[in-house]
Design an enzyme around this catalytic site. Sequence first.
Site, PDB file in Angstrom:
ATOM      1  N   ASP A  65      26.029 -35.194  49.185  1.00 27.28           N
ATOM      2  CA  ASP A  65      25.836 -34.576  47.618  1.00 27.28           C
ATOM      3  C   ASP A  65      26.611 -33.456  47.572  1.00 27.28           C
ATOM      4  OD1 ASP A  65      24.488 -32.893  49.243  1.00 27.28           O
ATOM      5  OD2 ASP A  65      22.519 -33.503  48.751  1.00 27.28           O
ATOM      6  N   ASN A 133       8.559 -31.810  49.685  1.00 27.60           N
ATOM      7  CA  ASN A 133       7.821 -32.824  48.608  1.00 27.60           C
ATOM      8  C   ASN A 133       8.347 -34.378  48.912  1.00 27.60           C
ATOM      9  OD1 ASN A 133      10.642 -32.654  47.573  1.00 27.60           O
ATOM     10  ND2 ASN A 133       9.992 -32.227  45.544  1.00 27.60           N
ATOM     11  N   HIS A 135      11.635 -35.323  49.006  1.00 21.90           N
ATOM     12  CA  HIS A 135      13.081 -35.540  48.437  1.00 21.90           C
ATOM     13  C   HIS A 135      14.121 -35.692  49.745  1.00 21.90           C
ATOM     14  CE1 HIS A 135      13.821 -31.206  48.654  1.00 21.90           C
ATOM     15  NE2 HIS A 135      15.141 -31.872  48.804  1.00 21.90           N
ATOM     16  N   GLU A 140      14.702 -36.521  43.860  1.00 22.82           N
ATOM     17  CA  GLU A 140      13.559 -36.014  43.907  1.00 22.82           C
ATOM     18  C   GLU A 140      12.339 -36.796  43.559  1.00 22.82           C
ATOM     19  OE1 GLU A 140      12.809 -32.868  44.180  1.00 22.82           O
ATOM     20  OE2 GLU A 140      14.500 -31.645  44.187  1.00 22.82           O
TER      21      GLU A 140
END
Length: 253
Positions: A65, A133, A135, A140
């Site tokens: 990314d 979480n 991701h 996400e």
Amino acid sequence: MDIIICKDEQEVGKAAAALIAPFATKGGTLGLATGSSPLSTYQELIRMYEAGEVSFKNCKAFLLDEYVGLTRDDENSYFKTIRKEFTDHIDIVDEEVYSPDGANPDPYEAAAEYEAKIAAESVDVQILGIGGNGHIAFNEPSSSLSGLTKVQALHPKTVEDNARFFNTIEEVPTHALTQGLGTLSRAQNIVLVATGEGKADAIRGTVEGPLTAMCPGSILQMHNNATIIVDEAAASKLENADHYRLMEQLKLR
């Protein structure tokens, strides 16, 4: 899915590097992640390179990314980060390390171009970390399990978490270009590393939870060659941890 439980972060890095190094020696295409999770892996690969145990000179690499609006040479870009943490310390050719073009005034065009470039290659081994979480990259919870490289608006909590790398929170980009879960799933092999108690829930969801977009890491349950390498703390909520340890001991070498 193979699960390897190690004593600590250093052992996680050694185990991951041992899996990745053979692909580098063959001049393979590597998928590189930034963040704290893979640092011990990169440190071990650098040690192996300095010891003459592995070479990256014929490799290509693709980053996961990049922030929208940052050039490759910006101190906070992920391209600059991976250079400081890994690629500047090995013999990979700098021009063969690719990242999404965060400086493109049309980020959607940049996403499409990066997706096409990855599709034209075959990533031999993808290194991944995972968020608390669940991701993966900037995918996400609720991200499409088959999604491709995209423009992703950053959750306010993500912006807040990343503010420590910038002078002020206002400087943190609000969008990023990220490989999608479908893009990542095309890699021939995946090595996900995680350490610390803060990753325990995410690892439990990834390994033992249902396949769901609410835990992006769970997409690895569908991959033929995914290896999850964790320390004892990150493995602390796995119900079948003893089984995974036994299976690793019994694996044919």
